[in-house]
Design an enzyme around this catalytic site. Structure first.
Site, PDB file in Angstrom:
ATOM      1  N   TRP A  28      11.507 -50.803  39.074  1.00 22.91           N
ATOM      2  CA  TRP A  28      11.043 -51.580  40.240  1.00 22.91           C
ATOM      3  C   TRP A  28      11.113 -50.686  41.472  1.00 22.91           C
ATOM      4  CZ3 TRP A  28       9.828 -56.482  42.444  1.00 22.91           C
ATOM      5  CH2 TRP A  28       9.441 -57.453  41.514  1.00 22.91           C
ATOM      6  N   GLU A  64      18.923 -54.822  35.380  1.00 21.17           N
ATOM      7  CA  GLU A  64      19.224 -54.225  34.061  1.00 21.17           C
ATOM      8  C   GLU A  64      20.101 -52.980  34.168  1.00 21.17           C
ATOM      9  OE1 GLU A  64      15.936 -55.399  34.756  1.00 21.17           O
ATOM     10  OE2 GLU A  64      16.571 -57.185  33.647  1.00 21.17           O
ATOM     11  N   CYS A  86      16.494 -49.964  43.651  1.00 22.64           N
ATOM     12  CA  CYS A  86      16.128 -50.340  45.024  1.00 22.64           C
ATOM     13  C   CYS A  86      15.736 -51.812  45.026  1.00 22.64           C
ATOM     14  CB  CYS A  86      14.964 -49.476  45.496  1.00 22.64           C
ATOM     15  SG  CYS A  86      14.302 -49.992  47.086  1.00 22.64           S
ATOM     16  N   VAL A  87      16.532 -52.617  45.720  1.00 20.15           N
ATOM     17  CA  VAL A  87      16.220 -54.039  45.841  1.00 20.15           C
ATOM     18  C   VAL A  87      15.828 -54.300  47.296  1.00 20.15           C
ATOM     19  CG1 VAL A  87      16.968 -56.379  45.309  1.00 20.15           C
ATOM     20  CG2 VAL A  87      18.071 -54.449  44.154  1.00 20.15           C
ATOM     21  N   ILE A  88      14.614 -54.818  47.477  1.00 18.23           N
ATOM     22  CA  ILE A  88      14.109 -55.049  48.831  1.00 18.23           C
ATOM     23  C   ILE A  88      14.045 -56.549  49.085  1.00 18.23           C
ATOM     24  CG2 ILE A  88      12.144 -54.717  50.376  1.00 18.23           C
ATOM     25  CD1 ILE A  88      11.585 -52.076  48.979  1.00 18.23           C
ATOM     26  N   THR A  92      12.168 -60.237  47.500  1.00 18.59           N
ATOM     27  CA  THR A  92      13.103 -60.788  46.511  1.00 18.59           C
ATOM     28  C   THR A  92      13.865 -61.988  47.067  1.00 18.59           C
ATOM     29  OG1 THR A  92      13.397 -58.493  45.835  1.00 18.59           O
ATOM     30  CG2 THR A  92      14.877 -60.078  44.858  1.00 18.59           C
ATOM     31  N   HIS A  94      15.710 -64.023  45.639  1.00 21.69           N
ATOM     32  CA  HIS A  94      17.071 -64.129  45.087  1.00 21.69           C
ATOM     33  C   HIS A  94      17.839 -62.814  45.298  1.00 21.69           C
ATOM     34  CE1 HIS A  94      14.444 -62.386  42.214  1.00 21.69           C
ATOM     35  NE2 HIS A  94      15.315 -62.313  41.220  1.00 21.69           N
ATOM     36  N   PHE A 119      26.982 -46.251  42.207  1.00 28.34           N
ATOM     37  CA  PHE A 119      26.061 -47.300  42.672  1.00 28.34           C
ATOM     38  C   PHE A 119      25.035 -46.642  43.596  1.00 28.34           C
ATOM     39  CE2 PHE A 119      25.012 -50.744  45.697  1.00 28.34           C
ATOM     40  CZ  PHE A 119      24.745 -51.788  44.840  1.00 28.34           C
ATOM     41  N   ARG A 133      16.169 -44.085  53.590  1.00 30.26           N
ATOM     42  CA  ARG A 133      17.339 -43.702  52.786  1.00 30.26           C
ATOM     43  C   ARG A 133      16.959 -42.972  51.506  1.00 30.26           C
ATOM     44  NH1 ARG A 133      17.943 -47.826  55.925  1.00 30.26           N
ATOM     45  NH2 ARG A 133      19.967 -48.384  56.815  1.00 30.26           N
TER      46      ARG A 133
HETATM   47  N1  RBF Z   1      14.210 -55.385  40.735  1.00 28.23           N
HETATM   48  C1  RBF Z   1      14.512 -54.392  41.584  1.00 28.23           C
HETATM   49  O1  RBF Z   1      15.081 -53.381  41.165  1.00 28.23           O
HETATM   50  N2  RBF Z   1      14.194 -54.499  42.911  1.00 28.23           N
HETATM   51  C2  RBF Z   1      13.580 -55.576  43.452  1.00 28.23           C
HETATM   52  O2  RBF Z   1      13.311 -55.596  44.664  1.00 28.23           O
HETATM   53  C3  RBF Z   1      13.261 -56.655  42.570  1.00 28.23           C
HETATM   54  N3  RBF Z   1      12.657 -57.785  43.049  1.00 28.23           N
HETATM   55  C4  RBF Z   1      12.405 -58.797  42.182  1.00 28.23           C
HETATM   56  C5  RBF Z   1      11.802 -59.986  42.662  1.00 28.23           C
HETATM   57  C6  RBF Z   1      11.556 -61.040  41.803  1.00 28.23           C
HETATM   58  C7  RBF Z   1      10.934 -62.282  42.350  1.00 28.23           C
HETATM   59  C8  RBF Z   1      11.897 -60.913  40.421  1.00 28.23           C
HETATM   60  C9  RBF Z   1      11.652 -62.059  39.450  1.00 28.23           C
HETATM   61  C10 RBF Z   1      12.470 -59.755  39.938  1.00 28.23           C
HETATM   62  C11 RBF Z   1      12.729 -58.695  40.806  1.00 28.23           C
HETATM   63  N4  RBF Z   1      13.302 -57.505  40.322  1.00 28.23           N
HETATM   64  C12 RBF Z   1      13.606 -56.515  41.191  1.00 28.23           C
HETATM   65  C13 RBF Z   1      13.499 -57.301  38.872  1.00 28.23           C
HETATM   66  C14 RBF Z   1      14.889 -57.614  38.374  1.00 28.23           C
HETATM   67  O3  RBF Z   1      15.789 -56.563  38.717  1.00 28.23           O
HETATM   68  C15 RBF Z   1      14.862 -57.751  36.823  1.00 28.23           C
HETATM   69  O4  RBF Z   1      14.276 -56.590  36.274  1.00 28.23           O
HETATM   70  C16 RBF Z   1      14.066 -58.965  36.370  1.00 28.23           C
HETATM   71  O5  RBF Z   1      14.524 -60.126  37.015  1.00 28.23           O
HETATM   72  C17 RBF Z   1      14.212 -59.146  34.829  1.00 28.23           C
HETATM   73  O6  RBF Z   1      15.564 -59.337  34.455  1.00 28.23           O
END
Ligand code: RBF
Length: 155
Positions: A28, A64, A86-88, A92, A94, A119, A133
């Protein structure tokens, strides 16, 4: 690059020639995680690790990463693991749950296997902050994660 790498120094500086590293990389936000991966990989090489001793495992998303890290840390030959993700928040809803789960999950792997598991996960409000970053004005957090595991391997 030089600045942060210099922080690994002192008379206990460890020889990384025979140390094995696993980099677990979330797909992602690939544009960002590839840059973080490259930062971590280059840092390990500059600190003395050998290419053949660095393995990479991709996982779909940051959620994961703990399982990927566990699969790597569970192998006797692996000395340290670096998780890259990277989670944005903008993308997202959640966000908080994912970040919390990933942080807890990675900490558990550290303690379960008594090995450094870094991490290297950006948790940002938007893509601009992530880019800053990942090789931008705030450095490369992948590189910092590599330095962290090397420091933790150092006696
Ligand atoms: N994974 C990331 O690594 N970064 C994200 O910003 C991210 N945003 C997500 C947004 C949504 C709505 C969903 C459903 C998943 C997102 N994921 C993201 C994927 C998440 O880490 C994981 O791979 C999935 O939820 C499957 O378990």
């Amino acid at each position: 690059m030089a600045g942060i790498l210099k922080s690994v120094s002192g008379k206990n500086k460890i020889n990384l020639k025979n140390k094995k590293f696993a980099l677990v990389v979330a797909e992602w936000n690939e544009e960002i995680t590839e840059t973080l991966f490259n930062g971590a990989y280059q840092a390990l090489l500059e600190l003395g690790a050998k290419k053949d001793n660095i393995i990479r495992k991709n996982v779909p998303g940051s959620f994961e990463l703990p399982l990927g890290a566990q699969q790597m840390a569970g192998q006797k030959k692996i000395d340290a693991v670096i998780c890259i993700g990277c989670v944005i928040q903008g993308d997202t809803p959640h966000f908080d749950y994912i970040c919390q789960a990933v942080a807890n999950g990675i900490m558990n792997v550290n303690l379960k296997f008594n090995k450094p598991v870094a991490f290297g996960v950006l948790t940002t409000l938007n893509k601009k902050q992530a880019l800053e970053r990942a090789g931008g004005r705030l450095g490369n957090k992948g590189e910092e994660a590599a330095v962290t595991v090397v420091k933790m391997l150092t006696p």
